[in-house]
Design a protein around this motif. Structure first.
Motif, PDB file in Angstrom:
ATOM      1  N   GLN A  64     -33.015 -23.220  46.819  1.00 35.39           N
ATOM      2  CA  GLN A  64     -33.501 -23.298  45.445  1.00 35.39           C
ATOM      3  C   GLN A  64     -32.618 -24.227  44.626  1.00 35.39           C
ATOM      4  O   GLN A  64     -31.395 -24.211  44.738  1.00 35.39           O
ATOM      5  CB  GLN A  64     -33.479 -21.888  44.837  1.00 35.39           C
ATOM      6  CG  GLN A  64     -34.161 -21.785  43.515  1.00 35.39           C
ATOM      7  CD  GLN A  64     -34.095 -20.358  43.004  1.00 35.39           C
ATOM      8  OE1 GLN A  64     -33.068 -19.720  43.088  1.00 35.39           O
ATOM      9  NE2 GLN A  64     -35.208 -19.885  42.480  1.00 35.39           N
ATOM     10  N   PHE A  65     -33.260 -25.020  43.790  1.00 33.82           N
ATOM     11  CA  PHE A  65     -32.530 -25.858  42.853  1.00 33.82           C
ATOM     12  C   PHE A  65     -32.328 -25.078  41.562  1.00 33.82           C
ATOM     13  O   PHE A  65     -33.243 -24.430  41.056  1.00 33.82           O
ATOM     14  CB  PHE A  65     -33.312 -27.153  42.548  1.00 33.82           C
ATOM     15  CG  PHE A  65     -33.309 -28.119  43.689  1.00 33.82           C
ATOM     16  CD1 PHE A  65     -32.231 -28.962  43.885  1.00 33.82           C
ATOM     17  CD2 PHE A  65     -34.373 -28.189  44.564  1.00 33.82           C
ATOM     18  CE1 PHE A  65     -32.222 -29.860  44.937  1.00 33.82           C
ATOM     19  CE2 PHE A  65     -34.374 -29.072  45.611  1.00 33.82           C
ATOM     20  CZ  PHE A  65     -33.292 -29.920  45.807  1.00 33.82           C
ATOM     21  N   HIS A  66     -31.120 -25.137  41.020  1.00 31.67           N
ATOM     22  CA  HIS A  66     -30.820 -24.419  39.785  1.00 31.67           C
ATOM     23  C   HIS A  66     -31.051 -25.322  38.591  1.00 31.67           C
ATOM     24  O   HIS A  66     -30.621 -26.467  38.569  1.00 31.67           O
ATOM     25  CB  HIS A  66     -29.371 -23.920  39.799  1.00 31.67           C
ATOM     26  CG  HIS A  66     -29.100 -23.001  40.962  1.00 31.67           C
ATOM     27  ND1 HIS A  66     -29.594 -21.720  41.016  1.00 31.67           N
ATOM     28  CD2 HIS A  66     -28.408 -23.188  42.113  1.00 31.67           C
ATOM     29  CE1 HIS A  66     -29.213 -21.151  42.136  1.00 31.67           C
ATOM     30  NE2 HIS A  66     -28.491 -22.027  42.834  1.00 31.67           N
ATOM     31  N   ASN A  67     -31.703 -24.780  37.588  1.00 33.90           N
ATOM     32  CA  ASN A  67     -31.974 -25.533  36.377  1.00 33.90           C
ATOM     33  C   ASN A  67     -30.722 -25.640  35.524  1.00 33.90           C
ATOM     34  O   ASN A  67     -29.838 -24.791  35.557  1.00 33.90           O
ATOM     35  CB  ASN A  67     -33.082 -24.862  35.564  1.00 33.90           C
ATOM     36  CG  ASN A  67     -34.406 -24.910  36.295  1.00 33.90           C
ATOM     37  OD1 ASN A  67     -34.633 -25.780  37.116  1.00 33.90           O
ATOM     38  ND2 ASN A  67     -35.269 -23.955  36.001  1.00 33.90           N
ATOM     39  N   ILE A  68     -30.667 -26.672  34.708  1.00 34.67           N
ATOM     40  CA  ILE A  68     -29.565 -26.835  33.758  1.00 34.67           C
ATOM     41  C   ILE A  68     -29.843 -25.907  32.578  1.00 34.67           C
ATOM     42  O   ILE A  68     -30.970 -25.835  32.068  1.00 34.67           O
ATOM     43  CB  ILE A  68     -29.468 -28.301  33.304  1.00 34.67           C
ATOM     44  CG1 ILE A  68     -29.153 -29.188  34.513  1.00 34.67           C
ATOM     45  CG2 ILE A  68     -28.412 -28.467  32.231  1.00 34.67           C
ATOM     46  CD1 ILE A  68     -29.177 -30.663  34.220  1.00 34.67           C
ATOM     47  N   LEU A  69     -28.806 -25.238  32.151  1.00 39.43           N
ATOM     48  CA  LEU A  69     -28.963 -24.293  31.038  1.00 39.43           C
ATOM     49  C   LEU A  69     -29.297 -25.025  29.750  1.00 39.43           C
ATOM     50  O   LEU A  69     -29.067 -26.229  29.617  1.00 39.43           O
ATOM     51  CB  LEU A  69     -27.685 -23.478  30.869  1.00 39.43           C
ATOM     52  CG  LEU A  69     -27.287 -22.618  32.083  1.00 39.43           C
ATOM     53  CD1 LEU A  69     -25.940 -21.964  31.831  1.00 39.43           C
ATOM     54  CD2 LEU A  69     -28.347 -21.569  32.354  1.00 39.43           C
ATOM     55  N   ASN A  70     -29.809 -24.250  28.777  1.00 35.75           N
ATOM     56  CA  ASN A  70     -30.162 -24.805  27.482  1.00 35.75           C
ATOM     57  C   ASN A  70     -28.920 -25.390  26.809  1.00 35.75           C
ATOM     58  O   ASN A  70     -27.816 -24.864  26.921  1.00 35.75           O
ATOM     59  CB  ASN A  70     -30.772 -23.690  26.605  1.00 35.75           C
ATOM     60  CG  ASN A  70     -31.394 -24.260  25.356  1.00 35.75           C
ATOM     61  OD1 ASN A  70     -31.363 -25.466  25.113  1.00 35.75           O
ATOM     62  ND2 ASN A  70     -31.967 -23.374  24.561  1.00 35.75           N
ATOM     63  N   ARG A  71     -29.083 -26.434  26.054  1.00 33.08           N
ATOM     64  CA  ARG A  71     -27.957 -27.117  25.419  1.00 33.08           C
ATOM     65  C   ARG A  71     -27.239 -26.222  24.400  1.00 33.08           C
ATOM     66  O   ARG A  71     -26.057 -26.393  24.136  1.00 33.08           O
ATOM     67  CB  ARG A  71     -28.448 -28.395  24.749  1.00 33.08           C
ATOM     68  CG  ARG A  71     -27.322 -29.278  24.309  1.00 33.08           C
ATOM     69  CD  ARG A  71     -27.813 -30.613  23.844  1.00 33.08           C
ATOM     70  NE  ARG A  71     -26.645 -31.466  23.607  1.00 33.08           N
ATOM     71  CZ  ARG A  71     -26.701 -32.748  23.467  1.00 33.08           C
ATOM     72  NH1 ARG A  71     -27.855 -33.359  23.527  1.00 33.08           N
ATOM     73  NH2 ARG A  71     -25.610 -33.437  23.241  1.00 33.08           N
TER      74      ARG A  71
END
Length: 163
Positions: A64-71
């Motif tokens: 699974q690829f992990h998403n970048i968290l919200n800024r």
């Protein structure tokens, strides 16, 4: 047409080795192997490495690829806590034409020497600037001009003496 020859070793449906080295480097059959296999009326796909099989390729991206968290959740710039902003690199464009990133291969080899010859000496493969006999030829040219002037001087002397 190339004058080079390559040796190809084929192992039944498993491995192939060519002296050009491309099969070992890229794990796929080179043109020499493909032509040998086609003479034997076999498929060259049997000699492609397991790396390139579709199932193995899909297994590469199973995780699974992990998403970048919200800024908004990122840490803020605070010199007291030691968090410094990530700045772009200090880059200055150099003067002059930029370097090319061209990597030479077998197709970039130049054409052989020209078969043109320089007319003064008749030797093939060089020109007036690189001719090793140009000093000798220029000295001969100088002597021929001096002889012509000498003859002209004698003719004038005879002509004006008879007047």
């Amino acid at each position: 047409m190339s004058s080079r020859s390559f040796r190809v070793d084929l192992v039944e449906n498993k491995n192939c080795i060519c002296t050009c080295g491309k099969t070992i480097t890229y794990h796929i059959p080179c043109p020499h192997v493909v032509s040998c296999v086609s003479v034997l009326r076999k498929s060259h796909y049997n000699y492609v490495s397991q790396y390139y099989i579709l199932d193995n390729y899909k297994m590469t991206y199973v995780d699974q690829f992990h998403n970048i968290l919200n800024r908004s959740t990122w840490a803020q710039h605070d010199p007291a806590s030691g968090i410094h902003p990530l700045l772009p690199p200090n880059f200055r464009r150099r003067s002059g034409r930029p370097r090319t990133n061209h990597f030479r291969n077998t197709m970039d080899k130049g054409i052989g020497q020209s078969n043109r010859k320089w007319g003064a000496c008749g030797i093939v493969g060089h020109n007036k600037a690189t001719c090793h006999t140009r000093l000798v030829l220029s000295f001969k040219f100088f002597l021929s001009i001096m002889l012509f002037i000498n003859v002209l001087f004698i003719i004038c002397r005879i002509f004006f003496h008879n007047l």
